[in-house]
Design a protein around this motif. Structure first.
Motif, PDB file in Angstrom:
ATOM      1  N   UNK A  86       0.844  -1.188   0.000  1.00 44.01           N
ATOM      2  CA  UNK A  86       0.000   0.000   0.000  1.00 44.01           C
ATOM      3  C   UNK A  86       0.887   1.247   0.000  1.00 44.01           C
ATOM      4  N   UNK A  87       0.717   2.085  -1.022  1.00 45.94           N
ATOM      5  CA  UNK A  87       1.537   3.291  -1.204  1.00 45.94           C
ATOM      6  C   UNK A  87       0.666   4.542  -1.124  1.00 45.94           C
ATOM      7  N   UNK A  88       1.183   5.586  -0.451  1.00 47.78           N
ATOM      8  CA  UNK A  88       0.518   6.890  -0.475  1.00 47.78           C
ATOM      9  C   UNK A  88       0.655   7.474  -1.869  1.00 47.78           C
ATOM     10  N   UNK A 135      -3.282  12.364  11.756  1.00 45.33           N
ATOM     11  CA  UNK A 135      -4.723  12.389  11.545  1.00 45.33           C
ATOM     12  C   UNK A 135      -5.017  12.922  10.146  1.00 45.33           C
ATOM     13  N   UNK A 136      -5.942  12.257   9.437  1.00 43.95           N
ATOM     14  CA  UNK A 136      -6.329  12.706   8.107  1.00 43.95           C
ATOM     15  C   UNK A 136      -6.756  11.563   7.213  1.00 43.95           C
ATOM     16  N   UNK A 137      -7.061  11.916   5.966  1.00 46.67           N
ATOM     17  CA  UNK A 137      -7.446  10.940   4.949  1.00 46.67           C
ATOM     18  C   UNK A 137      -6.359  10.899   3.889  1.00 46.67           C
ATOM     19  N   UNK A 138      -5.973   9.706   3.492  1.00 44.78           N
ATOM     20  CA  UNK A 138      -4.855   9.533   2.574  1.00 44.78           C
ATOM     21  C   UNK A 138      -5.286   8.686   1.383  1.00 44.78           C
ATOM     22  N   UNK A 139      -5.209   9.283   0.196  1.00 43.25           N
ATOM     23  CA  UNK A 139      -5.442   8.504  -1.020  1.00 43.25           C
ATOM     24  C   UNK A 139      -4.220   7.629  -1.255  1.00 43.25           C
ATOM     25  N   UNK A 140      -4.468   6.360  -1.506  1.00 40.59           N
ATOM     26  CA  UNK A 140      -3.381   5.388  -1.662  1.00 40.59           C
ATOM     27  C   UNK A 140      -3.675   4.472  -2.844  1.00 40.59           C
ATOM     28  N   UNK A 141      -2.638   3.786  -3.278  1.00 43.41           N
ATOM     29  CA  UNK A 141      -2.779   2.737  -4.287  1.00 43.41           C
ATOM     30  C   UNK A 141      -2.309   1.427  -3.681  1.00 43.41           C
ATOM     31  N   UNK A 142      -3.158   0.428  -3.764  1.00 42.30           N
ATOM     32  CA  UNK A 142      -2.831  -0.917  -3.296  1.00 42.30           C
ATOM     33  C   UNK A 142      -2.394  -1.745  -4.496  1.00 42.30           C
ATOM     34  N   UNK A 143      -1.233  -2.364  -4.393  1.00 42.56           N
ATOM     35  CA  UNK A 143      -0.749  -3.288  -5.420  1.00 42.56           C
ATOM     36  C   UNK A 143      -0.845  -4.690  -4.857  1.00 42.56           C
TER      37      UNK A 143
END
Length: 179
Positions: free
Chosen positions: A114-116, A146-154
């Motif tokens: 999982x990458x930011x 604290x916060x929301x993070x868009x990530x990409x799961x490979x």
């Protein structure tokens, strides 16, 4: 007083028996060496299996979903997985609801990275999961405020029998850190 000693030379059948015993010992040693290499010497993915994996189907699935999944055969070119698209973490150090599953129908081992999206930083990875297992919750490998993070799961896939890398797929995930 003279002494004489007699040396008996082995007969042909004794020589043949000795040769057979030696050949058998060599074969047993070769077989033992091969088995030792297979289980210890070769690079094995068993050392990389996810220690927090739970065998079975993730909770919350209906009987119909489980039956449909078991009836579906996934071919080698397809990677089946289940992943929480919005895992929640109470804080940056707590376990969160990652819910990553390698369905029994997949027929291959998988692992997750999982990458930011904003920094391309690896924030979480699993070990390998056998088909029919899942990780219900896990801590992130990197602390997040604290916060929301868009990530990409490979999700990476490997053959069960040869451990050969088959490929990967990507999925969007939003990680929520509450505090």
């Amino acid at each position: 007083m003279t002494s004489t000693s007699q040396h008996a030379s082995p007969s042909g059948s004794h020589k043949k028996r000795n040769v057979i015993i030696i050949v058998c010992v060599v074969l047993v040693l070769a077989l033992a060496g091969g088995l030792l290499w297979w289980f210890i010497g070769r690079p094995a993915f068993n050392d990389q299996l996810e220690p927090n994996a739970v065998v079975g189907t993730m909770p919350g699935k209906t009987d119909e979903q489980i039956e449909e999944e078991l009836n579906r055969k996934v071919d080698e070119k397809t990677i089946a997985f289940v992943l929480n698209s919005e895992p929640v973490y109470a804080d940056g150090r707590a376990k969160g609801t990652i819910m990553f599953e390698n369905p029994a129908s997949n027929g291959k081992r998988t692992r997750l990275e999982l990458y930011r999206d904003d920094t391309n930083e690896l924030i979480y990875k699993t070990g390998l999961l056998d088909p029919g297992s899942y990780v219900p919750e896990a801590k992130l490998d990197k602390f997040l405020e604290k916060g929301n993070y868009d990530c990409t799961a490979y999700i990476y896939a490997y053959k069960l029998d040869t451990e050969e890398y088959l490929g990967k797929v990507a999925a969007g995930v939003t990680v929520h850190v509450v505090e």
